[in-house]
Design a protein around this motif. Structure first.
Motif, PDB file in Angstrom:
ATOM      1  N   LEU A  77      77.799  -5.552  96.092  1.00 54.11           N
ATOM      2  CA  LEU A  77      76.931  -4.871  97.048  1.00 54.11           C
ATOM      3  C   LEU A  77      77.282  -5.254  98.487  1.00 54.11           C
ATOM      4  O   LEU A  77      77.206  -4.416  99.394  1.00 54.11           O
ATOM      5  N   ASP A  78      77.672  -6.506  98.697  1.00 55.29           N
ATOM      6  CA  ASP A  78      78.099  -6.913 100.041  1.00 55.29           C
ATOM      7  C   ASP A  78      79.357  -6.155 100.463  1.00 55.29           C
ATOM      8  O   ASP A  78      79.485  -5.728 101.615  1.00 55.29           O
ATOM      9  N   ALA A  79      80.281  -5.983  99.520  1.00 52.47           N
ATOM     10  CA  ALA A  79      81.509  -5.242  99.830  1.00 52.47           C
ATOM     11  C   ALA A  79      81.201  -3.775 100.122  1.00 52.47           C
ATOM     12  O   ALA A  79      81.795  -3.165 101.022  1.00 52.47           O
ATOM     13  N   ILE A  80      80.280  -3.215  99.356  1.00 53.28           N
ATOM     14  CA  ILE A  80      79.875  -1.826  99.582  1.00 53.28           C
ATOM     15  C   ILE A  80      79.201  -1.688 100.944  1.00 53.28           C
ATOM     16  O   ILE A  80      79.454  -0.730 101.689  1.00 53.28           O
ATOM     17  N   GLU A  81      78.351  -2.652 101.319  1.00 52.66           N
ATOM     18  CA  GLU A  81      77.707  -2.611 102.631  1.00 52.66           C
ATOM     19  C   GLU A  81      78.737  -2.680 103.754  1.00 52.66           C
ATOM     20  O   GLU A  81      78.623  -1.978 104.765  1.00 52.66           O
ATOM     21  N   THR A  82      79.764  -3.516 103.575  1.00 55.63           N
ATOM     22  CA  THR A  82      80.805  -3.632 104.591  1.00 55.63           C
ATOM     23  C   THR A  82      81.500  -2.292 104.817  1.00 55.63           C
ATOM     24  O   THR A  82      81.820  -1.924 105.951  1.00 55.63           O
ATOM     25  N   ARG A  83      81.721  -1.552 103.731  1.00 53.23           N
ATOM     26  CA  ARG A  83      82.429  -0.273 103.843  1.00 53.23           C
ATOM     27  C   ARG A  83      81.543   0.848 104.342  1.00 53.23           C
ATOM     28  O   ARG A  83      81.956   1.630 105.220  1.00 53.23           O
ATOM     29  N   PHE A  84      80.321   0.943 103.833  1.00 54.47           N
ATOM     30  CA  PHE A  84      79.500   2.118 104.126  1.00 54.47           C
ATOM     31  C   PHE A  84      78.355   1.845 105.104  1.00 54.47           C
ATOM     32  O   PHE A  84      77.698   2.793 105.534  1.00 54.47           O
ATOM     33  N   ARG A  85      78.084   0.583 105.422  1.00 49.45           N
ATOM     34  CA  ARG A  85      77.036   0.210 106.374  1.00 49.45           C
ATOM     35  C   ARG A  85      75.665   0.720 105.942  1.00 49.45           C
ATOM     36  O   ARG A  85      74.875   1.227 106.744  1.00 49.45           O
ATOM     37  N   VAL A  86      75.389   0.584 104.649  1.00 49.37           N
ATOM     38  CA  VAL A  86      74.119   1.004 104.059  1.00 49.37           C
ATOM     39  C   VAL A  86      73.462  -0.217 103.427  1.00 49.37           C
ATOM     40  O   VAL A  86      74.141  -1.074 102.856  1.00 49.37           O
ATOM     41  N   SER A  87      72.137  -0.290 103.505  1.00 49.41           N
ATOM     42  CA  SER A  87      71.398  -1.428 102.962  1.00 49.41           C
ATOM     43  C   SER A  87      71.660  -1.616 101.477  1.00 49.41           C
ATOM     44  O   SER A  87      71.392  -0.709 100.678  1.00 49.41           O
ATOM     45  N   PRO A  88      72.159  -2.785 101.049  1.00 46.14           N
ATOM     46  CA  PRO A  88      72.402  -3.002  99.626  1.00 46.14           C
ATOM     47  C   PRO A  88      71.125  -3.003  98.797  1.00 46.14           C
ATOM     48  O   PRO A  88      71.139  -2.623  97.624  1.00 46.14           O
ATOM     49  N   ARG A  89      70.021  -3.415  99.411  1.00 51.08           N
ATOM     50  CA  ARG A  89      68.774  -3.439  98.635  1.00 51.08           C
ATOM     51  C   ARG A  89      68.288  -2.018  98.342  1.00 51.08           C
ATOM     52  O   ARG A  89      67.705  -1.772  97.282  1.00 51.08           O
ATOM     53  N   VAL A  90      68.527  -1.073  99.255  1.00 54.92           N
ATOM     54  CA  VAL A  90      68.138   0.317  98.993  1.00 54.92           C
ATOM     55  C   VAL A  90      69.066   0.937  97.956  1.00 54.92           C
ATOM     56  O   VAL A  90      68.620   1.684  97.077  1.00 54.92           O
ATOM     57  N   VAL A  91      70.354   0.624  98.012  1.00 56.07           N
ATOM     58  CA  VAL A  91      71.285   1.080  96.974  1.00 56.07           C
ATOM     59  C   VAL A  91      70.812   0.601  95.610  1.00 56.07           C
ATOM     60  O   VAL A  91      70.755   1.363  94.628  1.00 56.07           O
TER      61      VAL A  91
END
Length: 287
Positions: free
Chosen positions: A70-84
């Protein structure tokens, strides 16, 4: 549909495999026609069911297990990992309940039925293109009765536009790859305008009847605080310039929220206001 598929560039072999032995599924039609009796659940009942202690506990465990991803996904897309993670939990209980219907069978049944044929024919063609691209096999392409697929519950057209190959194996596998599934949710939110660092909203206590306020009038949080609004626990609102507007759940016993731009983005995933608020509350609790 075979002819339409060939005109759309789908190979004859894919069409043959997808349509082999295909028959209408009466259970799909039954679910499509089902309309709940009466007004349905209240907001309080819905919240208790959806943002349950079990779902929160499962969400915390899934969030912890997936934290590096989720941290890697946040780095790429700049979206809250908790909402994902919360959308993942809402849609398929963190990937554990992705639906038991064959997507081709469900979409073909609904396209054949006639009530919303044009829409489901379009989705069926999109599903054939997904198969033809090699992302999933016909037998593994399973989802909801309406054709929503995989852990994010994407319709085939959304898969084509927004699913991502986050694990880099050459396939966009939202069924069995957690990286692709969660990356695709984040990409969906990003493409619909997610604002990094902004809260979705929060439950509040108004100083009086909310009818005196224009629900479409967005104000900075500090202004809502000046008007006498407080957190649901009685604490002060954050001193912030983030603009929010009043949001009231459907069929609620007087609950009031302030919702921002990102709540509207969440509702692009699924429009009902109660869904959006439940995602927001779940996201606060799983993380």
């Amino acid at each position: 549909m075979r002819a339409d598929g060939r005109r759309a560039g789908v190979s004859a072999g894919t069409i043959q495999r997808a349509f082999a032995g295909l028959k209408p599924n009466p259970r799909v039609l039954e679910l499509d026609r089902f309309q709940p009796e009466g007004p349905g659940m209240t907001w309080e009942e819905y919240r208790e069911k959806i943002v349950s202690a079990t779902r929160v506990e499962n969400g915390r465990r899934a969030f912890a297990e997936s934290r590096r991803l989720l941290d890697a996904i946040e780095t790429r897309f700049r979206v809250s990992p908790r909402v994902v993670a919360a959308i993942w939990g809402m849609e398929t209980n963190y990937g554990t309940n992705t639906g038991g219907f064959g997507v081709i069978e469900a979409l073909a049944t609904l396209a054949y039925d006639g009530r919303r044929s044009a829409y489901f024919r379009s989705e069926l063609l999109a599903a054939l293109r997904v198969l033809d691209s090699g992302h999933i096999s016909p037998g593994r392409m399973r989802g909801s009765w309406a054709g929503a697929m995989g852990q994010p519950q994407f319709m085939p057209s959304n898969f084509e536009r927004l699913a991502v190959d986050f694990d880099g194996d050459g396939r966009r596998d939202i069924w069995d790859s957690r990286a692709d599934a969660l990356g695709s949710i984040a990409h969906y939110l990003s493409r619909h305008g997610w604002r990094e660092g902004e809260p979705w909203g929060l439950e509040v206590l108004p100083p009086g009847p909310v009818e005196r306020y224009d629900a479409d009038n967005k104000r900075p949080l500090r202004e809502w605080a000046r008007l006498g609004f407080r957190r649901a626990d009685g604490g002060p609102l954050p001193v912030s310039e983030v603009e929010m507007g009043l949001v009231q759940p459907n069929r609620s016993a007087g609950k009031v929220f302030l919702g921002g731009h990102n709540l509207r983005v969440i509702r692009r995933y699924n429009p009902p206001v109660n869904y959006g608020l439940a995602v927001g509350l779940l996201s606060d609790r799983v993380a």
